[in-house]
Design an enzyme around this catalytic site. Sequence first.
Site: not given
Length: 244
Positions: A33, A108, A151, A184, A195
Amino acid sequence: MATAVSIMPDGKESPMQAVPGPILVLGAPGSGKGTQAKELVKLWGIPQISTGDLLRAHRDRGTELGKLADEIMLQGKLVPDSLVNDMVAARLTEPDIARGFILDGFPRTLPQADWLDQYLSGNDGPSACLPVVAVKIQVDYTQLLRRITGRWNCPVCQTIYNVYLQPPKIEGVCDVEGAALVQRSDDTQVCFEGRMRTYESLTAPVIEHYRALGRFAEVNGDQSVAEVAAGIVSSVERLRAQGQ
Ligand code: AP5
Ligand code: MG
């Protein structure tokens, strides 16, 4: 509506909406996203509004909302709707949203989607002339896990890298800023699993909400960044051409 020619992320020429309007980019954690929102910002010149980024900015400033969000994010749960809605409402008062905006990670939950529909229908800015259209980026579970655990982000320019899939030229260093890359705190496998559970129980109904309204498209996210971006652009063009 007036159109202009622009160069799509895959290098092809394409007509572009002069007013792209409000666009939701939906998808599971790690589906791309943020990566895609940044491509659309470059293409359309409208802002990215990422509720995850806004909450992390609150956390870094040490606000009460940021302290609460930090705890919740580490559990893979969602920050209460009313707090997130207020935060988005404040962002939507800024003048840069006049031609449209890209919502990344919002709404969401169904109550957030209802709130947004109501908010925009009561708001008479130019972007509100067009309805919200939603595009979901579809990526399978194994690939999502690889994207999340690999990431790294630049803390200065927010460029997103992946050690497996989109590595920087020099390991651990941002290509643009030369800054040391950071990970993160919610990008662990355990947190990712939480999640995903939250996404499947609370966010999947948001997808059905926009599908039922006929303002929804899905794009295969397991392609190059440019190919996914081209898929999103053509989906938005198609939905707008259908009068959405
Ligand atoms: P948020 O920050 O929104 O996290 P998320 O939804 O879990 O999504 P991510 O940011 O992890 O992934 P992404 O889809 O942006 O993927 P990216 O482009 O980085 O939210 C964090 C938390 O904040 C939530 O858990 C919740 O607690 C809270 N929150 C946020 N919004 C809320 C709301 N509305 N209500 C309540 N709470 C809220 O890409 C991932 C990786 O893949 C990168 O390494 C990238 O380089 C790589 N990649 C991307 N595309 C490709 C490609 N095409 N090919 C190869 N690699 C790719
Ligand atoms: Mg993101």
